[in-house]
Design a protein around this motif. Structure first.
Motif, PDB file in Angstrom:
ATOM      1  N   GLN A 139      33.653  35.354  48.195  1.00 54.14           N
ATOM      2  CA  GLN A 139      35.011  35.005  48.600  1.00 54.14           C
ATOM      3  C   GLN A 139      35.100  33.495  48.775  1.00 54.14           C
ATOM      4  O   GLN A 139      34.828  32.961  49.835  1.00 54.14           O
ATOM      5  N   HIS A 172      40.113  37.583  53.632  1.00 52.20           N
ATOM      6  CA  HIS A 172      40.395  39.018  53.582  1.00 52.20           C
ATOM      7  C   HIS A 172      40.987  39.439  54.936  1.00 52.20           C
ATOM      8  O   HIS A 172      41.068  38.617  55.857  1.00 52.20           O
ATOM      9  N   SER A 190      45.186  36.042  42.123  1.00 62.26           N
ATOM     10  CA  SER A 190      46.039  34.993  42.657  1.00 62.26           C
ATOM     11  C   SER A 190      45.286  34.326  43.806  1.00 62.26           C
ATOM     12  O   SER A 190      44.451  34.957  44.452  1.00 62.26           O
ATOM     13  N   GLN A 221      46.542  41.915  51.345  1.00 61.70           N
ATOM     14  CA  GLN A 221      45.567  42.988  51.533  1.00 61.70           C
ATOM     15  C   GLN A 221      46.049  43.911  52.648  1.00 61.70           C
ATOM     16  O   GLN A 221      46.839  43.506  53.501  1.00 61.70           O
ATOM     17  N   PHE A 266      29.407  44.050  55.410  1.00 65.45           N
ATOM     18  CA  PHE A 266      29.892  44.678  56.649  1.00 65.45           C
ATOM     19  C   PHE A 266      29.982  46.185  56.546  1.00 65.45           C
ATOM     20  O   PHE A 266      30.415  46.842  57.489  1.00 65.45           O
ATOM     21  N   GLU A 300      33.578  50.826  45.759  1.00 65.68           N
ATOM     22  CA  GLU A 300      34.846  50.283  45.296  1.00 65.68           C
ATOM     23  C   GLU A 300      35.611  51.419  44.663  1.00 65.68           C
ATOM     24  O   GLU A 300      35.014  52.303  44.044  1.00 65.68           O
ATOM     25  N   GLU A 356      40.571  48.156  39.600  1.00 72.00           N
ATOM     26  CA  GLU A 356      39.998  48.204  40.950  1.00 72.00           C
ATOM     27  C   GLU A 356      41.085  47.861  41.958  1.00 72.00           C
ATOM     28  O   GLU A 356      41.803  46.877  41.790  1.00 72.00           O
ATOM     29  N   ILE A 357      41.266  48.720  42.961  1.00 68.86           N
ATOM     30  CA  ILE A 357      42.275  48.376  43.949  1.00 68.86           C
ATOM     31  C   ILE A 357      41.750  48.244  45.373  1.00 68.86           C
ATOM     32  O   ILE A 357      42.416  47.697  46.226  1.00 68.86           O
ATOM     33  N   GLY A 392      38.083  47.985  48.181  1.00 71.60           N
ATOM     34  CA  GLY A 392      36.684  48.047  48.564  1.00 71.60           C
ATOM     35  C   GLY A 392      36.612  48.805  49.878  1.00 71.60           C
ATOM     36  O   GLY A 392      37.548  48.750  50.673  1.00 71.60           O
ATOM     37  N   ALA A 393      35.504  49.538  50.104  1.00 73.59           N
ATOM     38  CA  ALA A 393      35.427  50.342  51.319  1.00 73.59           C
ATOM     39  C   ALA A 393      33.972  50.660  51.648  1.00 73.59           C
ATOM     40  O   ALA A 393      33.054  50.290  50.900  1.00 73.59           O
ATOM     41  N   ARG A 450      47.781  44.576  43.342  1.00 74.60           N
ATOM     42  CA  ARG A 450      47.268  45.378  42.221  1.00 74.60           C
ATOM     43  C   ARG A 450      47.912  46.768  42.219  1.00 74.60           C
ATOM     44  O   ARG A 450      48.159  47.351  41.172  1.00 74.60           O
ATOM     45  N   ILE A 461      50.217  39.363  37.841  1.00 73.17           N
ATOM     46  CA  ILE A 461      50.350  39.230  39.308  1.00 73.17           C
ATOM     47  C   ILE A 461      51.200  38.005  39.692  1.00 73.17           C
ATOM     48  O   ILE A 461      51.834  37.976  40.737  1.00 73.17           O
TER      49      ILE A 461
HETATM   50  C1  FA5 Z   1      37.261  42.585  50.360  1.00 77.99           C
HETATM   51  O1  FA5 Z   1      38.035  41.650  50.530  1.00 77.99           O
HETATM   52  C2  FA5 Z   1      36.727  43.376  51.487  1.00 77.99           C
HETATM   53  N1  FA5 Z   1      37.118  42.777  52.742  1.00 77.99           N
HETATM   54  C3  FA5 Z   1      37.274  44.800  51.386  1.00 77.99           C
HETATM   55  C4  FA5 Z   1      36.611  45.728  52.315  1.00 77.99           C
HETATM   56  C5  FA5 Z   1      37.168  45.985  53.553  1.00 77.99           C
HETATM   57  C6  FA5 Z   1      35.399  46.355  51.977  1.00 77.99           C
HETATM   58  C7  FA5 Z   1      36.541  46.854  54.421  1.00 77.99           C
HETATM   59  C8  FA5 Z   1      34.783  47.201  52.833  1.00 77.99           C
HETATM   60  C9  FA5 Z   1      35.371  47.446  54.056  1.00 77.99           C
HETATM   61  P1  FA5 Z   1      37.345  42.462  47.733  1.00 77.99           P
HETATM   62  O2  FA5 Z   1      36.996  41.018  47.629  1.00 77.99           O
HETATM   63  O3  FA5 Z   1      36.805  43.353  46.698  1.00 77.99           O
HETATM   64  O4  FA5 Z   1      36.904  43.032  49.124  1.00 77.99           O
HETATM   65  O5  FA5 Z   1      38.935  42.597  47.763  1.00 77.99           O
HETATM   66  C10 FA5 Z   1      39.595  43.812  48.045  1.00 77.99           C
HETATM   67  C11 FA5 Z   1      40.772  44.045  47.112  1.00 77.99           C
HETATM   68  O6  FA5 Z   1      41.642  42.920  47.118  1.00 77.99           O
HETATM   69  C12 FA5 Z   1      40.345  44.182  45.660  1.00 77.99           C
HETATM   70  O7  FA5 Z   1      39.993  45.508  45.380  1.00 77.99           O
HETATM   71  C13 FA5 Z   1      41.589  43.771  44.924  1.00 77.99           C
HETATM   72  O8  FA5 Z   1      42.507  44.844  44.835  1.00 77.99           O
HETATM   73  C14 FA5 Z   1      42.178  42.728  45.824  1.00 77.99           C
HETATM   74  N2  FA5 Z   1      41.860  41.354  45.363  1.00 77.99           N
HETATM   75  C15 FA5 Z   1      40.708  40.681  45.482  1.00 77.99           C
HETATM   76  N3  FA5 Z   1      40.819  39.434  44.972  1.00 77.99           N
HETATM   77  C16 FA5 Z   1      42.091  39.321  44.529  1.00 77.99           C
HETATM   78  C17 FA5 Z   1      42.845  38.270  43.918  1.00 77.99           C
HETATM   79  N4  FA5 Z   1      42.338  37.070  43.695  1.00 77.99           N
HETATM   80  N5  FA5 Z   1      44.137  38.511  43.597  1.00 77.99           N
HETATM   81  C18 FA5 Z   1      44.683  39.716  43.857  1.00 77.99           C
HETATM   82  N6  FA5 Z   1      44.041  40.741  44.422  1.00 77.99           N
HETATM   83  C19 FA5 Z   1      42.754  40.551  44.772  1.00 77.99           C
END
Ligand code: FA5
Length: 337
Positions: free
Chosen positions: A149, A163, A200, A205, A247, A253, A276-277, A279-280, A309, A320
């Motif tokens: 990130q 996030h 973006s 989120q 965490f 995913e 992909e929508i 993470g968990a 997404r 987007i």
């Molecule tokens: C996270 O940000 C983790 N905090 C999610 C999480 C929470 C995991 C709790 C476990 C427990 P990630 O970087 O994959 O994960 O982002 C989560 C979602 O945000 C992605 O699946 C996607 O749908 C969206 N996302 C990520 N980056 C972008 C981006 N640059 N633009 C738009 N959507 C995005």
């Protein structure tokens, strides 16, 4: 002279022309004033005759001017009234009204869905501390996963949250491990990502967190499955892929099948057919412990999804960036009538 003056009055067609006539004939330098001024030079007998005559002419010209003036004014008023007539039978011009942004509507829809499953809605700050954004989530200062990130830092310790997960840590900290928690948190997040069709640097989120005694991975799967079906319809498929987040342990995913169907059949809208929508995973025991829960007694799941997404998938939006460039023609398509 009288005849000439009266003719000029008659010919005048505007208030301005009429005023010119008044100045020319009755003004200080006008012929009638001249005659009256020259009275001193006349003989005793002539004076009353000429005086009376001049006064009479002046009176008549002035009267003619006044009545002409009234006529012109009336005509102008008439004209103005005719021009300004309002046709009350014409249909009104509609006043353009605003409407919620597509992302706002999607977030509200998701909120409703989770409220229906017993979650409460919480909020947290967009300008966040390094501690809550990373450290409280088992991402110490030099942890390599911080690179997942790319962050906008304000100072060494303050940043734009990357996030919505810091709200997990904040919420658990507030409760101090004393009871269960079941919440979602929608909000804006920021990353130094290069903008493209699906990324973006600012996006939305929604975080989800459920901590209680005996929360299991199957609870997470059940909640996500229910969410996906309600959001996209029974015909959409979901898949969970093993993944990694510091965490959560284990981490997954979730992808949703990405199909566009029209009268001629269906085609996949991304090369892989999946998008992909979220993470968990199961909240990491260390995260529970840092927030004051006893991991022997409590367990929990968490997820973080991207409504941008989700909106793209649901409404077939191909880029987007449409959400953030605010072309009113794009946004208007999604306003409810
Ligand atoms: C996270 O940000 C983790 N905090 C999610 C999480 C929470 C995991 C709790 C476990 C427990 P990630 O970087 O994959 O994960 O982002 C989560 C979602 O945000 C992605 O699946 C996607 O749908 C969206 N996302 C990520 N980056 C972008 C981006 N640059 N633009 C738009 N959507 C995005």
């Amino acid at each position: 002279l009288e005849k000439e003056a009266l003719q000029k009055v008659e010919d005048a067609s505007s208030l301005k022309e009429l005023q010119d006539v008044r100045v020319a004939y009755l003004g200080k330098k006008g012929p009638i004033t001249e005659v009256l001024k020259g009275m001193g030079k006349l003989s005793k007998e002539e004076r009353p005759v000429i005086g009376e005559l001049a006064n009479k002419v002046r009176g008549q010209v002035a009267e003619a001017i006044d009545s002409k003036k009234a006529g012109i004014e009336a005509a102008e008023l008439e004209k103005q009234l005719a021009e300004e007539t309002i046709d009350v039978t014409l249909p009104g011009r509609p006043i353009p009204t605003g409407g919620p942004h597509l992302l706002t509507s999607i977030v509200e829809e998701i909120e409703d869905l989770f409220i229906g499953m017993g979650f409460e809605v919480r909020e947290g700050p967009e300008v966040e501390t390094d501690y809550y954004n990373f450290e409280a989530l088992n991402l110490p200062k030099d942890h390599p996963a911080r690179d997942m990130q790319d962050t906008f830092y304000i100072t060494d310790e303050i940043l734009m949250r990357t996030h919505t997960s810091p709200v997990q840590a904040r919420t658990m900290n507030m409760i101090k491990g004393e009871r269960s928690v079941k919440m979602i948190c929608p909000g804006k997040v920021y990353r130094r990502d290069t903008d493209d069709a699906t990324h973006s640097h600012q996006f939305t989120q929604i975080e989800g967190l459920y901590v209680d005694k005996n929360v299991r991975m199957s609870d997470l799967k059940g909640v996500l499955d229910r969410f996906a079906k309600q959001m996209f319809g029974e015909d959409r498929e979901i898949r969970l892929r093993p993944s990694f987040f510091p965490f959560t342990e284990p981490s997954v995913e979730m992808d949703i099948s990405c199909k566009v169907c029209n009268g001629e059949g269906c085609s996949v809208c991304k090369r892989t057919g999946w998008i992909e929508i979220l993470g968990a995973g199961m909240v990491h025991p260390r995260v529970l412990k840092m927030a004051g829960y006893d991991p022997e007694e409590y367990s929990g799941f968490a997820f973080g999804m991207g409504p941008d997404r989700i909106a793209m998938l649901k409404y077939g939006v191909d880029d987007i960036r449409h959400f953030y460039t605010n072309d009113i023609r794009f946004l208007k398509q999604y306003h409810q009538a």
